[in-house]
Enzyme design. Structure first.
Site, short mmCIF file in Angstrom:
data_model
loop_
_atom_site.label_atom_id
_atom_site.label_comp_id
_atom_site.label_asym_id
_atom_site.label_seq_id
_atom_site.Cartn_x
_atom_site.Cartn_y
_atom_site.Cartn_z
N SER A 29 48.88 30.57 73.13
CA SER A 29 47.98 31.61 72.26
C SER A 29 48.81 32.63 71.07
O SER A 29 50.30 31.80 71.42
CB SER A 29 48.09 32.73 73.36
OG SER A 29 48.57 33.70 73.90
N GLY A 30 48.57 33.74 70.31
CA GLY A 30 48.85 33.89 69.28
C GLY A 30 49.43 33.49 68.36
O GLY A 30 49.08 32.44 67.70
N SER A 81 61.95 40.44 65.07
CA SER A 81 60.79 41.88 65.33
C SER A 81 61.06 42.62 64.64
O SER A 81 62.09 42.67 64.05
CB SER A 81 61.10 42.17 66.16
OG SER A 81 59.86 43.23 66.08
N GLY A 118 52.28 32.00 68.19
CA GLY A 118 52.82 30.47 69.37
C GLY A 118 52.07 29.14 68.77
O GLY A 118 51.97 28.21 68.31
N TYR A 170 63.41 47.08 73.85
CA TYR A 170 62.53 45.68 73.23
C TYR A 170 63.92 45.39 72.07
O TYR A 170 63.61 44.54 71.56
CB TYR A 170 61.13 45.82 72.88
CG TYR A 170 60.41 44.58 72.56
CD1 TYR A 170 60.18 43.80 72.58
CD2 TYR A 170 60.29 44.97 70.45
CE1 TYR A 170 59.37 42.53 71.95
CE2 TYR A 170 59.43 44.17 69.87
CZ TYR A 170 58.92 42.63 70.36
OH TYR A 170 58.23 41.96 69.91
#
Length: 255
Positions: A20-21, A143, A23, A156
């Site tokens: 999903s997303g 990120s 990827g 994170y």
């Protein structure tokens, strides 16, 4: 969006976290341009559903694998070797989110996040190295939070800063072998993970921070990953490309 239907013809790409997303969007983009793709994820049913949606027949191989399962990274590499022989592109995308005050981070949570976002990435790349040859490309999903402090994001963000550093050192180490390593740093991207972490009631405030005045799409990221993975980026190495609509670098004008 424009595509070159032959850019990845006869090339094999591994995409971790591909059900999903971002990827999934990268898988679809590379398939559209001629690639064969290997998708990994923790849930075989979701992988099967993704393969059905991609509708690319035997050009899609799914392998159930948790990125934090280090022995499984070798099993994955063996499957790719047996099925395709070699690898041209690796998009190390699998990751987990974790946002809480630093004072509340437990050792178990630390191990979970570092185990996937850093350790899992490191060993996925390591085990793929024998399959990668001259002209191949590794892209690691980092990120925007590695560039700018985000409250409650210490754990994170630290893992994402770590993979940016990893990419630079690997670029230096693997450059003589003709292997390029870069990172892509998405901003706020509309994915299932984003929807889990951002309350719809606060989305207007989030969007107001972005110079482009919109939340990004998975296809925005796929466009950049496809560039970094392709020969068009043959002289791009050890770099981080922000795909954030100006979130980090620009302060939006007041409306």
């Amino acid at each position: 969006m424009t595509t070159d239907t032959a850019r990845f013809e006869n090339k094999t790409a591994l995409i971790t976290g591909g059900a999903s997303g971002m990827g999934f969007a990268v898988a679809r983009r590379l398939l559209d341009e001629g690639a064969r793709v290997v998708l990994t994820g923790r849930d075989q049913a979701r992988l099967d559903a993704a393969a059905d949606r991609l509708a690319a027949g035997d050009r899609v191989l799914t392998v159930r694998q948790d990125a934090s399962d280090i022995p499984g990274t070798q099993t994955l590499a063996d499957r790719i070797r047996d099925h395709h022989g070699s690898l041209d592109v690796l998009f190390a995308n699998a990751g987990v989110a974790s946002f809480q005050p630093a004072a509340e981070v437990t050792e178990d949570e630390f191990d979970r996040v570092v185990g996937t976002n850093l350790k899992g990435v490191f060993f996925t790349v390591q085990r793929a190295l024998p399959l990668l040859g001259v002209g191949s490309s590794v892209v690691i999903n980092a990120s925007w939070t590695a560039h700018r402090g985000l409250p409650n994001g210490s754990l994170y963000s630290a893992t994402k800063a770590a993979v940016q550093s990893l990419a630079r050192t690997l670029a230096a180490e693997l450059g003589p072998r003709g292997i390029r390593v870069n990172t892509v740093s998405p901003g706020y991207i509309d994915t299932p993970m984003y929807r889990q972490e951002v309350d719809p009631a606060t989305e207007a405030a989030v969007t107001a921070q972005i110079a482009a005045r919109r939340i990004g799409t998975a296809e925005d990221v796929a466009e950049v990953v496809a560039f970094l993975a392709s020969d068009r980026a043959a002289y791009v190495n050890g770099q981080d490309l922000l795909v954030d609509g100006g979130l980090v670098a620009a302060v939006p004008a007041a409306l």
